[in-house]
Design an enzyme around this catalytic site. Structure first.
Site, short mmCIF file in Angstrom:
data_model
loop_
_atom_site.label_atom_id
_atom_site.label_comp_id
_atom_site.label_asym_id
_atom_site.label_seq_id
_atom_site.Cartn_x
_atom_site.Cartn_y
_atom_site.Cartn_z
CD GLU A 23 5.63 3.30 0.52
OE1 GLU A 23 4.54 3.03 0.95
OE2 GLU A 23 6.10 2.47 0.62
CD GLU B 129 18.84 4.23 -2.72
OE1 GLU B 129 18.99 3.07 -3.03
OE2 GLU B 129 19.58 5.23 -1.51
CD GLU B 130 21.58 5.67 0.61
OE1 GLU B 130 21.76 4.76 0.38
OE2 GLU B 130 22.40 6.89 -0.27
CG HIS C 13 18.74 7.70 -4.09
ND1 HIS C 13 19.45 8.00 -2.89
CD2 HIS C 13 19.21 6.56 -4.20
CE1 HIS C 13 19.97 7.72 -2.89
NE2 HIS C 13 20.38 6.68 -3.49
CD GLU D 164 4.43 -0.56 -1.91
OE1 GLU D 164 4.32 -1.75 -1.77
OE2 GLU D 164 3.72 0.08 -1.14
CG HIS E 73 25.82 4.69 2.48
ND1 HIS E 73 25.36 3.73 2.85
CD2 HIS E 73 25.81 5.19 1.74
CE1 HIS E 73 24.68 3.09 2.08
NE2 HIS E 73 24.51 3.83 1.11
CG LEU F 87 -1.99 -1.03 1.05
CD1 LEU F 87 -2.55 -0.88 2.84
CD2 LEU F 87 -3.09 -0.90 0.23
CG ASP G 214 24.56 6.10 -2.48
OD1 ASP G 214 23.22 6.43 -3.80
OD2 ASP G 214 24.39 5.43 -2.69
#
Length: 746
Positions: free
Chosen positions: A447, A438-439, A390, A450, A552, A266, A400
């Site tokens: 989403e 996204e991370e 993203h 969906e 990261h 959902l 990133d």
């Protein structure tokens, strides 16, 4: 360092064919005047327009984009993230270079954060709880970027809070086999395990540990796996090179499933959307903090978990007692990696001490935004070519994800200007997505898929993902020239990574998008949309680095990117030209440049591997692979028939409906491989050819995993599941073959 091109492609009609498959479309006009719409309907891709596009892609503007996007840390839902939302909206709504329209799409999503007022702590404590050593809480600053107050403390997102302590043990990569091996020697109950990145997913390191009684997990990046063994920031690591400094820590989301964890299947919208365990009603004027029973959410760590730098990991591992770990477990430290006694050596200053984790992570439901852009198609506005990346990062995120976003902004600048000037409008509509959160598990893109499940399933031609645009420096980089070289991207790609095709001879090798490493996953695995992921990367025969070393960490900054990844941004420029070339061809080609014959070849390669690995054993189990062989043969026959239609000179005399019919077959082929019941234990994975696999075999994923489990357990019920997956595969492939014919016979 020699670099190369990798373009990962997953598709039904997925192997991109550079160039068009047929000649220009025409319809006989004898005796009548052509309708006004005929020229547009019959128009093919304009090669001169592609040349114009590539000539206008500007490396300096890409560099400027990256500077703007990385001024401040922009973790999802923070003030810095909102700044990037406004950058995207301003650029895509620009009256001279913007798109037809742009807007934000907001979702209320379940996220995990460390407590600024109560930072996570890892300490070595004596039996009387005297602190003997404290793990560094933040990375060492080398530039003002690392000192920004919005730099988030390294943490394991979705790790539960808790306070645990125990004797330390070394568990290699935290795979099931690692804990099993360690448990033969050491009683793991009540211990803290230290593991290195790689081998198993982040959360899996803790999930695999818990059944053995491990109460907490530390994760670090071994210098052998990221730095080719180099460890000194005096001369060897950043700021002197691209290598990770000793205090660098890879942050990450410690969850297996993608999408918002409270609203599976959902869209996480604000109005009374059902969530796991609770229902929430709220408006846009406040944020709700939640106390949620984490046992209702699967795929997250069941025990406290924390990442640390290799400077501290070195101190802990080299003090461990116990038997030496196997050779394959050894790393880059100048000591023997022992299992742990459990605990430290009697000669160590940490003798008889525990490692203690104090984790204060908390969860919140917060609003996260996608920024969407749209160019309306002139002939087939109901067919969508989607391009995305993203926007959020863990810290500054220069590589990133901002390298990909800076490329996307340059592509939209050039195309937007053409649209605003009236010199071009694509045949099919183009959707651009700047995904949020996204991370934390591909949340924004998941989403979106969906929420718009029906429209995207019915209308999407393909999805292009450019996340990390450039992985490394001095790129050995057809018609796009490789940076620093006269040869084309295609020729360079062919030189450094290739394969022999039964149909084409020596060709560039494409990877398969079998995991969920970026935002292609919801499109390819969940919706079955032909997808590709484009990036430049380095020659991994020249380094052990499993990814670019600042990944990261707080060191992934504009300074790092401009000095050590892509000085001059010519690599980014080449990626923008390549990705834009692909985008225009998908949007403008009369016949979609998707070659389902290459799909047939991939299935045949998978089949050959499966037969070599499994057929002999399965015969002894009275399980036949003949239906799978026949299905692949039928698929090849159906593909060959369609190729004849596409390549036939008679196609020029057909109606536009015939072209639409062919394109629909190419566009929808991947959807035919979806089976929502094939992988009940893998959320979001429905594609029986490209789903993820833990077996490590380049063949059909469900079959490979089922066979590995059955071989390990020997249980009849597990061999039944092997038979089941053979049937799933055979019927899916036959079903896909039937979509390529007009009579549904294969």
């Amino acid at each position: 360092m020699i670099k190369l091109v990798i373009i990962g492609v997953v598709c039904g009609a997925a192997a991109l064919t550079i160039g068009i498959l047929i000649g220009h479309f025409g319809i006989s006009k004898s005796g009548t005047s052509a309708p006004l719409w005929l020229e547009d309907v019959a128009k093919d891709v304009d090669e001169s327009l592609i040349e114009k596009f590539m000539s206008e892609v500007d490396n300096i503007k890409i560099e400027e984009n990256l500077k703007s996007l990385t001024k401040v840390p922009h973790m999802a839902t923070t003030a810095g993230d909102e700044e990037t939302v406004q950058i995207m909206l301003k650029r895509w709504q620009d009256p001279e270079t913007g798109l037809d329209k742009a807007w934000r799409e907001e979702y209320w999503v379940y996220l995990s954060f460390p407590d600024k007022n109560n930072p996570n702590k890892v300490t070595v404590v004596s039996p009387t709880d005297t602190v003997l050593h404290t793990i560094r809480e933040k990375e060492k600053p080398y530039t003002p970027d690392q000192s920004d107050p919005e730099v988030v403390q390294p943490y394991a997102a979705y790790s539960p809070p808790g306070h645990v302590k125990g004797k330390l043990v070394y568990a290699n990569q935290g795979k099931p086999s690692d804990y099993s091996e360690l448990n033969k020697t050491v009683d793991l109950r009540g211990t803290i395990a230290i593991t290195k990145y790689g081998g198993a997913g982040r959360s899996a390191k803790a999930i695999n540990a818990a059944p053995y009684g491990v109460v907490g997990v530390l994760v670090y990046t071994d210098p052998l796996d990221i730095n080719d063994g180099l460890m000194s920031d005096a001369s060897e690591t950043y700021p002197h090179s691209w290598y990770m400094p000793p205090t660098g820590v890879e942050r990450g989301s410690y969850n297996i499933d993608f999408g918002d964890l409270l609203t599976p299947h959902l869209a996480a919208k604000a109005s009374n959307t059902y969530t796991m365990k609770i229902q929430i009603m709220f408006n846009y004027f406040f944020i709700i903090s939640l106390l949620i029973n984490a046992t209702d959410i699967t795929g997250i760590p069941p025990i406290p978990t924390q990442p640390i730098g290799f400077e501290d990991a070195y101190r802990l591992i080299c003090e461990l007692d116990g038997e030496p770990a196997p050779d394959a477990w050894q790393g880059g430290f100048n000591c023997t990696y022992n299992f742990g006694g459990p605990g430290f050596k009697p000669t160590s200053s940490f003798n008889n001490s525990d490692v203690k984790l104090d984790i204060y992570n908390y969860e919140e439901v917060k609003p996260s935004s996608n920024v969407m852009g749209f160019i309306r198609g002139s002939v087939e506005p109901d067919r969508y070519v989607i391009y995305g990346n993203h926007r959020d990062s863990w810290v500054h995120g220069a590589i990133d994800p901002s390298s990909g976003t800076s490329v996307m902004l340059e592509i939209t600048r050039v195309l937007g200007k053409m649209v605003k000037q009236g010199t071009w409008r694509p045949r099919r509509s183009i959707i651009f997505g700047s995904w949020g959160a996204e991370e934390f598990g591909l949340i924004g893109s998941a989403e979106y898929t969906e929420q718009y499940f029906a429209a995207l399933s019915e209308r999407s031609v393909a999805y292009i993902n450019v996340d990390i645009a450039v992985f490394g420096k001095k790129l050995h980089t057809a018609p796009v020239k490789a940076p620093g070289h006269e040869k084309s991207v295609y020729d360079n790609w062919l030189q450094y990574t290739n394969k022999t095709s039964t149909s084409h001879g020596l060709i560039p090798r494409m990877g398969y998008l079998t995991g969920a490493g970026s935002d292609y996953a919801p499109f390819s695995h969940y919706l079955g949309i032909t997808s590709m992921d484009i990036s430049y990367t380095y020659d991994k025969t020249k380094t052990n680095a499993r990814i670019y070393p600042a990944y990261h960490t707080a060191y992934d900054t504009f300074d790092y990117a401009s000095k050590y990844i892509d000085p001059g941004f010519v690599g980014h420029q080449a990626v923008a030209r390549t990705a834009g070339n692909v985008l225009i061809r998908l949007a403008d080609s009369l016949i979609l440049p998707l070659n389902c014959a290459d799909y047939a070849e991939s299935l045949e390669e998978y089949l050959t591997t499966a037969l070599n690995l499994y057929e002999e054993k399965l015969k002894t189990m009275k399980i036949s692979m003949e239906p799978l062989k026949q299905a692949v043969t039928s698929f090849r026959a159906a593909v060959s028939n369609l190729q004849k239609v596409i390549q036939s000179p008679d196609l020029a005399n057909e109606t536009p409906l015939k072209v639409r019919w062919i394109n629909d077959q190419l566009m929808l082929l991947d959807r035919a491989f979806l089976n929502p019941l094939a992988f009940p234990d893998k959320y979001g994975f429905r594609h029986v050819i490209w789903a993820s696999s833990s077996a490590g075999k380049r063949t059909f994923p469900g079959l490979a995993d089922a066979y590995a489990k059955a071989e390990s357990s020997g249980q009849a019920s597990d061999w039944d599941k092997v038979h089941y997956h053979l049937s799933v595969l055979s019927q899916a492939i036959l079903g896909a073959a039937s979509t390529l014919t007009d009579d549904m016979q294969t």
